[in-house]
Design an enzyme around this catalytic site. Structure first.
Site, PDB file in Angstrom:
ATOM      1  N   SER A 139      64.608  56.491 -11.037  1.00 13.72           N
ATOM      2  CA  SER A 139      64.995  55.161 -11.484  1.00 13.72           C
ATOM      3  C   SER A 139      66.159  55.247 -12.476  1.00 13.72           C
ATOM      4  O   SER A 139      67.206  55.815 -12.158  1.00 13.72           O
ATOM      5  CB  SER A 139      63.772  54.451 -12.073  1.00 13.72           C
ATOM      6  OG  SER A 139      64.004  53.070 -12.218  1.00 13.72           O
ATOM      7  N   GLU A 233      62.004  47.809  -2.408  1.00 13.42           N
ATOM      8  CA  GLU A 233      62.457  47.788  -3.793  1.00 13.42           C
ATOM      9  C   GLU A 233      63.844  47.183  -3.910  1.00 13.42           C
ATOM     10  O   GLU A 233      64.684  47.320  -3.012  1.00 13.42           O
ATOM     11  CB  GLU A 233      62.435  49.187  -4.394  1.00 13.42           C
ATOM     12  CG  GLU A 233      63.173  50.269  -3.653  1.00 13.42           C
ATOM     13  CD  GLU A 233      63.173  51.570  -4.454  1.00 13.42           C
ATOM     14  OE1 GLU A 233      63.650  51.557  -5.602  1.00 13.42           O
ATOM     15  OE2 GLU A 233      62.696  52.591  -3.937  1.00 13.42           O
ATOM     16  N   HIS A 263      59.092  51.355  -5.246  1.00 12.89           N
ATOM     17  CA  HIS A 263      59.969  52.041  -6.189  1.00 12.89           C
ATOM     18  C   HIS A 263      59.310  53.321  -6.709  1.00 12.89           C
ATOM     19  O   HIS A 263      58.167  53.300  -7.159  1.00 12.89           O
ATOM     20  CB  HIS A 263      60.273  51.095  -7.345  1.00 12.89           C
ATOM     21  CG  HIS A 263      61.247  51.623  -8.338  1.00 12.89           C
ATOM     22  ND1 HIS A 263      62.554  51.921  -8.015  1.00 12.89           N
ATOM     23  CD2 HIS A 263      61.118  51.897  -9.660  1.00 12.89           C
ATOM     24  CE1 HIS A 263      63.183  52.354  -9.094  1.00 12.89           C
ATOM     25  NE2 HIS A 263      62.336  52.358 -10.098  1.00 12.89           N
TER      26      HIS A 263
END
Length: 296
Positions: A139, A233, A263
């Site tokens: 991320s 996502e 995600h």
């Protein structure tokens, strides 16, 4: 993945309120991910790396000469070295490499470029050890991994031999179409969440800065790059566009897309078949390049 596995994965995460304070969001995140079991073969040891707090993620039998520098996710606002260890440990176990998870400073208390500065300081100290270093992150930590490489290139430092990123947040301008088209599919984030993180982290700084949005950078000379992402996502397009952009700059890039996965689905290692398979593929991708060798 089976329907039961999908339900379990989605049950671990939910769209939080983006208006909650950073402290509240950190508490929420840590309650779910801050104490996940790492395995009886894992020991965490606090250390300092370039003046930045970190955790040595020691997996029994993972004693290779190389080291994984792991950068956790959390929108540059939440997460910790401990949450990063949830992915650093299985990577170390599968590659036989040692790992360290960095506790870089978080926004809004420490805005851009504090996280990049911390990652670069840690990287420089690891370089002094003379070992091969590869960088991984998820991320925001995936975006930070790319920013670290760009910062190292800017300073003329040796670059890592390979970079692995899971669902990287690589465009803080939030220009990807999936930011809106995938909002209903993403069980964790919406555009509102990402806008709040941008506000906290950049504090008015230009989101087009290459160290904030590596997707927009000149990627010439970057090391081999593995990108893994799910289709459920809002950050899907960050990965798709990053892979295409890297290829335009002659970067050796591999893109791994799993339909229906949320995600950073790799967090569901041991619970979701795709999570275990993805981490195994990531380790194989590294070992094919001569780094590490699985111990389990």
């Amino acid at each position: 993945m089976t329907q039961d596995q999908r339900a379990t994965a989605r049950g671990m995460i939910s769209k939080g309120d983006p208006s909650r304070s950073p402290a509240q969001q950190r508490d929420d995140f840590d309650a779910v991910f801050g104490a996940l079991p790492l395995g009886d073969d894992v020991t965490l040891e606090p250390r300092s790396l370039g003046g930045v707090p970190a955790l040595d993620v020691k997996v029994a039998g993972a004693e290779g000469d190389g080291v994984i520098l792991y950068l956790h996710g959390g929108g540059y606002v939440i997460g910790s070295a401990r949450t990063g260890a949830n992915l650093a440990a299985p990577l170390a176990r599968r590659t036989g490499l040692q790992a360290v998870s960095l506790d870089y400073r978080l926004a809004p208390e420490a805005a851009f470029p504090a996280a990049v500065d911390d990652a670069l300081a840690a990287y420089k100290e690891l370089l002094e050890g003379g070992r091969e270093i590869f960088v991984a992150g998820d991320s925001a930590g995936g975006g930070l991994a790319l920013a670290l490489v760009l910062a190292a290139r800017r300073e003329g430092l040796p670059l890592p031999p390979a970079v692995v990123v899971f669902s990287p947040w690589a465009d803080l301008t939030l220009s990807g179409a999936s930011m809106d088209t995938r909002g209903d599919f993403d069980p964790l984030f919406s555009r509102a969440h990402m806008e709040a993180y941008v506000d906290h982290y950049l504090a008015g700084h230009d989101p087009k800065d290459e160290l904030a949005s590596p997707l927009l950078a000149d990627l010439t000379g970057l090391p081999p790059l593995l990108i893994q992402v799910g289709t459920a996502e809002v950050l899907l397009d960050d990965s798709l566009r990053l892979a295409a952009h890297a290829a335009e700059y002659e970067v050796d890039v591999s893109l791994d897309v799993v339909a229906g996965a949320p995600h950073v689905y790799q967090y569901n290692v041991g619970l979701m078949d795709e999570a275990d398979a993805a981490l195994t593929r990531a380790a194989a991708w590294l070992t094919q390049r001569g780094f590490g060798g699985a111990v389990a």
